[in-house]
Design a protein around this motif. Structure first.
Motif, PDB file in Angstrom:
ATOM      1  N   PHE A 131       0.852  -1.223   0.090  1.00  0.00           N
ATOM      2  CA  PHE A 131      -0.117   0.035  -0.053  1.00  0.00           C
ATOM      3  C   PHE A 131       0.882   1.084  -0.018  1.00  0.00           C
ATOM      4  CE2 PHE A 131      -2.078   3.437   2.597  1.00  0.00           C
ATOM      5  CZ  PHE A 131      -3.077   3.891   1.717  1.00  0.00           C
ATOM      6  N   ILE A 132       1.820   1.304   0.890  1.00  0.00           N
ATOM      7  CA  ILE A 132       2.784   2.419   0.833  1.00  0.00           C
ATOM      8  C   ILE A 132       3.418   2.618  -0.295  1.00  0.00           C
ATOM      9  CG2 ILE A 132       4.934   3.213   2.115  1.00  0.00           C
ATOM     10  CD1 ILE A 132       3.742   1.863   4.549  1.00  0.00           C
ATOM     11  N   LEU A 133       4.121   1.448  -0.914  1.00  0.00           N
ATOM     12  CA  LEU A 133       4.708   1.588  -2.276  1.00  0.00           C
ATOM     13  C   LEU A 133       3.682   2.211  -3.338  1.00  0.00           C
ATOM     14  CD1 LEU A 133       7.104   1.244  -4.103  1.00  0.00           C
ATOM     15  CD2 LEU A 133       6.435  -1.143  -4.244  1.00  0.00           C
ATOM     16  N   LEU A 134       2.383   1.610  -3.440  1.00  0.00           N
ATOM     17  CA  LEU A 134       1.453   2.114  -4.307  1.00  0.00           C
ATOM     18  C   LEU A 134       1.502   3.542  -4.156  1.00  0.00           C
ATOM     19  CD1 LEU A 134      -0.415   1.278  -6.671  1.00  0.00           C
ATOM     20  CD2 LEU A 134      -2.224   0.989  -4.823  1.00  0.00           C
ATOM     21  N   MET A 135       0.840   3.980  -3.047  1.00  0.00           N
ATOM     22  CA  MET A 135       0.649   5.582  -2.680  1.00  0.00           C
ATOM     23  C   MET A 135       1.952   6.186  -3.201  1.00  0.00           C
ATOM     24  SD  MET A 135      -2.460   5.818  -1.893  1.00  0.00           S
ATOM     25  CE  MET A 135      -2.518   7.388  -0.949  1.00  0.00           C
ATOM     26  N   THR A 136       3.183   5.900  -2.944  1.00  0.00           N
ATOM     27  CA  THR A 136       4.334   6.641  -3.545  1.00  0.00           C
ATOM     28  C   THR A 136       4.451   6.607  -4.919  1.00  0.00           C
ATOM     29  OG1 THR A 136       5.514   5.696  -1.425  1.00  0.00           O
ATOM     30  CG2 THR A 136       6.849   6.540  -3.159  1.00  0.00           C
ATOM     31  N   LEU A 137       4.077   5.482  -5.517  1.00  0.00           N
ATOM     32  CA  LEU A 137       4.270   5.458  -7.055  1.00  0.00           C
ATOM     33  C   LEU A 137       2.926   6.397  -7.747  1.00  0.00           C
ATOM     34  CD1 LEU A 137       5.485   1.970  -7.567  1.00  0.00           C
ATOM     35  CD2 LEU A 137       6.816   3.949  -7.732  1.00  0.00           C
ATOM     36  N   LEU A 138       1.884   6.240  -7.307  1.00  0.00           N
ATOM     37  CA  LEU A 138       0.591   6.835  -7.932  1.00  0.00           C
ATOM     38  C   LEU A 138       0.965   8.320  -8.074  1.00  0.00           C
ATOM     39  CD1 LEU A 138      -2.542   5.202  -5.845  1.00  0.00           C
ATOM     40  CD2 LEU A 138      -1.742   5.034  -8.403  1.00  0.00           C
ATOM     41  N   PRO A 139       0.117   8.980  -9.373  1.00  0.00           N
ATOM     42  CA  PRO A 139       0.191  10.444  -9.462  1.00  0.00           C
ATOM     43  C   PRO A 139      -0.817  10.825  -8.342  1.00  0.00           C
ATOM     44  CG  PRO A 139      -0.438   9.139 -11.315  1.00  0.00           C
ATOM     45  CD  PRO A 139      -0.415   8.308 -10.376  1.00  0.00           C
ATOM     46  N   GLN A 140      -0.643  12.216  -8.171  1.00  0.00           N
ATOM     47  CA  GLN A 140      -1.311  12.834  -7.042  1.00  0.00           C
ATOM     48  C   GLN A 140      -2.914  12.667  -7.163  1.00  0.00           C
ATOM     49  OE1 GLN A 140       0.368  14.296  -4.244  1.00  0.00           O
ATOM     50  NE2 GLN A 140      -1.608  14.236  -3.433  1.00  0.00           N
ATOM     51  N   ALA A 141      -3.516  12.933  -8.184  1.00  0.00           N
ATOM     52  CA  ALA A 141      -4.790  12.783  -8.307  1.00  0.00           C
ATOM     53  C   ALA A 141      -5.376  11.494  -7.942  1.00  0.00           C
ATOM     54  CB  ALA A 141      -5.506  12.920  -9.788  1.00  0.00           C
ATOM     55  N   GLU A 142      -4.693  10.426  -8.273  1.00  0.00           N
ATOM     56  CA  GLU A 142      -4.896   8.931  -7.870  1.00  0.00           C
ATOM     57  C   GLU A 142      -4.781   8.711  -6.689  1.00  0.00           C
ATOM     58  OE1 GLU A 142      -3.876   6.008 -10.769  1.00  0.00           O
ATOM     59  OE2 GLU A 142      -3.720   7.589 -12.305  1.00  0.00           O
ATOM     60  N   LYS A 143      -3.609   9.269  -5.858  1.00  0.00           N
ATOM     61  CA  LYS A 143      -3.509   9.127  -4.394  1.00  0.00           C
ATOM     62  C   LYS A 143      -4.371   9.687  -3.694  1.00  0.00           C
ATOM     63  CE  LYS A 143       0.734   9.972  -3.850  1.00  0.00           C
ATOM     64  NZ  LYS A 143       2.217  10.646  -3.707  1.00  0.00           N
ATOM     65  N   ASP A 144      -4.849  11.026  -4.040  1.00  0.00           N
ATOM     66  CA  ASP A 144      -6.053  11.581  -3.386  1.00  0.00           C
ATOM     67  C   ASP A 144      -7.177  10.657  -3.449  1.00  0.00           C
ATOM     68  OD1 ASP A 144      -4.566  13.871  -2.815  1.00  0.00           O
ATOM     69  OD2 ASP A 144      -4.948  14.820  -4.530  1.00  0.00           O
ATOM     70  N   ALA A 145      -7.728  10.200  -4.529  1.00  0.00           N
ATOM     71  CA  ALA A 145      -8.680   9.253  -4.565  1.00  0.00           C
ATOM     72  C   ALA A 145      -8.623   8.188  -4.013  1.00  0.00           C
ATOM     73  CB  ALA A 145      -9.216   8.859  -5.929  1.00  0.00           C
ATOM     74  N   MET A 146      -7.370   7.215  -3.868  1.00  0.00           N
ATOM     75  CA  MET A 146      -7.372   6.241  -2.958  1.00  0.00           C
ATOM     76  C   MET A 146      -7.427   6.810  -1.587  1.00  0.00           C
ATOM     77  SD  MET A 146      -6.280   2.961  -2.777  1.00  0.00           S
ATOM     78  CE  MET A 146      -5.167   2.555  -4.274  1.00  0.00           C
ATOM     79  N   ALA A 147      -6.631   7.742  -0.881  1.00  0.00           N
ATOM     80  CA  ALA A 147      -6.939   8.070   0.346  1.00  0.00           C
ATOM     81  C   ALA A 147      -8.230   8.544   0.791  1.00  0.00           C
ATOM     82  CB  ALA A 147      -5.831   9.219   0.458  1.00  0.00           C
ATOM     83  N   ASP A 148      -9.130   9.046  -0.356  1.00  0.00           N
ATOM     84  CA  ASP A 148     -10.499   9.424   0.211  1.00  0.00           C
ATOM     85  C   ASP A 148     -11.375   8.115   0.319  1.00  0.00           C
ATOM     86  OD1 ASP A 148     -10.213  12.165   0.080  1.00  0.00           O
ATOM     87  OD2 ASP A 148     -10.665  12.522  -1.978  1.00  0.00           O
TER      88      ASP A 148
END
Length: 98
Positions: free
Chosen positions: A75-92
């Protein structure tokens, strides 16, 4: 429970819990700038291999502990690699109130 089993259980708990604050911080802040994707790639690979090793030995403590760590580190690696918009959507998705 003997001391070896107790030490192993405490070590497993410490290993699993150690990733939770980092993962939660990422969800809340959406900031992964200080995380090395190369280092976390090695961490994820290591947990995957430890899980396979546990499966090969039929040792459920190795399987469970390393599977949980694998999920959290992935999960941490995925969040590190995702573009900001996708990171925000995943966090939401994980924490809609953040």
């Amino acid at each position: 429970m003997n001391w070896i089993t107790a030490a192993g259980a405490i070590a497993a708990l410490c290993s699993m819990v150690s990733f939770v604050p980092q993962a939660w911080r990422i969800v809340r802040s959406r900031d992964t700038s200080a995380i090395s994707p190369v280092m976390y790639s090695f961490t994820v690979a290591g947990f995957a291999l430890w899980t396979l090793y546990g499966v090969g030995l039929g040792e459920w403590p190795l399987i469970v502990t390393n599977s949980v760590c694998l999920l959290l580190a992935s999960f941490i690696l995925l969040m590190t690699l995702l573009p900001q918009a996708e990171k925000d959507a995943m966090a939401d998705t994980v924490d809609p109130d953040a």
